[in-house]
Design a protein around this motif. Sequence first.
Motif, PDB file in Angstrom:
ATOM      1  N   UNK A  70     147.771 -55.150  69.951  1.00 23.50           N
ATOM      2  CA  UNK A  70     146.581 -54.308  69.952  1.00 23.50           C
ATOM      3  C   UNK A  70     145.577 -54.938  70.910  1.00 23.50           C
ATOM      4  N   UNK A  71     145.150 -54.155  71.890  1.00 26.61           N
ATOM      5  CA  UNK A  71     144.208 -54.659  72.875  1.00 26.61           C
ATOM      6  C   UNK A  71     143.320 -53.546  73.403  1.00 26.61           C
ATOM      7  N   UNK A 104     144.332 -45.772  69.850  1.00 23.65           N
ATOM      8  CA  UNK A 104     145.450 -45.759  68.923  1.00 23.65           C
ATOM      9  C   UNK A 104     145.128 -46.574  67.675  1.00 23.65           C
ATOM     10  N   UNK A 105     144.501 -47.729  67.858  1.00 28.24           N
ATOM     11  CA  UNK A 105     144.124 -48.560  66.713  1.00 28.24           C
ATOM     12  C   UNK A 105     143.161 -47.798  65.797  1.00 28.24           C
ATOM     13  N   UNK A 106     142.208 -47.089  66.397  1.00 30.52           N
ATOM     14  CA  UNK A 106     141.275 -46.288  65.595  1.00 30.52           C
ATOM     15  C   UNK A 106     142.028 -45.200  64.828  1.00 30.52           C
ATOM     16  N   UNK A 107     142.998 -44.596  65.468  1.00 36.07           N
ATOM     17  CA  UNK A 107     143.795 -43.566  64.810  1.00 36.07           C
ATOM     18  C   UNK A 107     144.612 -44.112  63.652  1.00 36.07           C
ATOM     19  N   UNK A 152     144.494 -41.919  69.845  1.00 36.58           N
ATOM     20  CA  UNK A 152     143.934 -41.734  68.507  1.00 36.58           C
ATOM     21  C   UNK A 152     144.765 -40.716  67.729  1.00 36.58           C
ATOM     22  N   UNK A 153     145.126 -39.610  68.384  1.00 34.33           N
ATOM     23  CA  UNK A 153     145.906 -38.562  67.716  1.00 34.33           C
ATOM     24  C   UNK A 153     147.249 -39.106  67.235  1.00 34.33           C
ATOM     25  N   UNK A 159     151.017 -47.779  68.589  1.00 32.65           N
ATOM     26  CA  UNK A 159     151.545 -48.046  69.927  1.00 32.65           C
ATOM     27  C   UNK A 159     150.796 -49.231  70.504  1.00 32.65           C
ATOM     28  N   UNK A 160     151.539 -50.230  70.920  1.00 35.19           N
ATOM     29  CA  UNK A 160     150.912 -51.419  71.488  1.00 35.19           C
ATOM     30  C   UNK A 160     150.853 -51.366  72.999  1.00 35.19           C
ATOM     31  N   UNK A 161     149.967 -52.152  73.549  1.00 31.58           N
ATOM     32  CA  UNK A 161     149.845 -52.264  74.986  1.00 31.58           C
ATOM     33  C   UNK A 161     151.072 -52.902  75.609  1.00 31.58           C
TER      34      UNK A 161
END
Length: 151
Positions: A63-64, A70-73, A110-111, A119-121
């Motif tokens: 997570x970056x 995506x992290x917020x989602x 986010x969706x 999903x990671x960087x």
Amino acid sequence: MKFRSPLIALALLAAGASANAESKLLDQLKNQMGGGAATSAGNSGSSGAGGLAENFGFSMPAIGNSTVGNAAGVLQYCIKNNYLGGGDAASVKDKLLAKITGQKQQQSGFASGAKGLLKGGDGQTLNFKLLSSKVKEKGCDYVLKNATRLL
């Protein structure tokens, strides 16, 4: 009837392997978050998303800054499904959302995250829907801990 016995045995073996793999994943999440002792030499000195035991063929997605949306989602998914509670997770999610306003790629992330797909960087993905509740809780804690560092 003879054909059923091997199928039943195979199904039980597969179920046992799945439970064993999930147990190892849970141990790995605990280790990464500092909540447990290392279970193998392969992950005893590890840190960060890539530090989980590679010998199991799994590591948590990194997570970056490229995965803020995506992290917020995922935090939204965790809050909605009661894997995270309280105002801390919602506050972190809201702050992350404020950072990505107007960024189409981040909003798309986010969706995906809100559907339970981390999903990671680093290209890694993890579908929370395929995990047990206990592992989902640990995964949500992992996302919250790492998302907090992005603020």
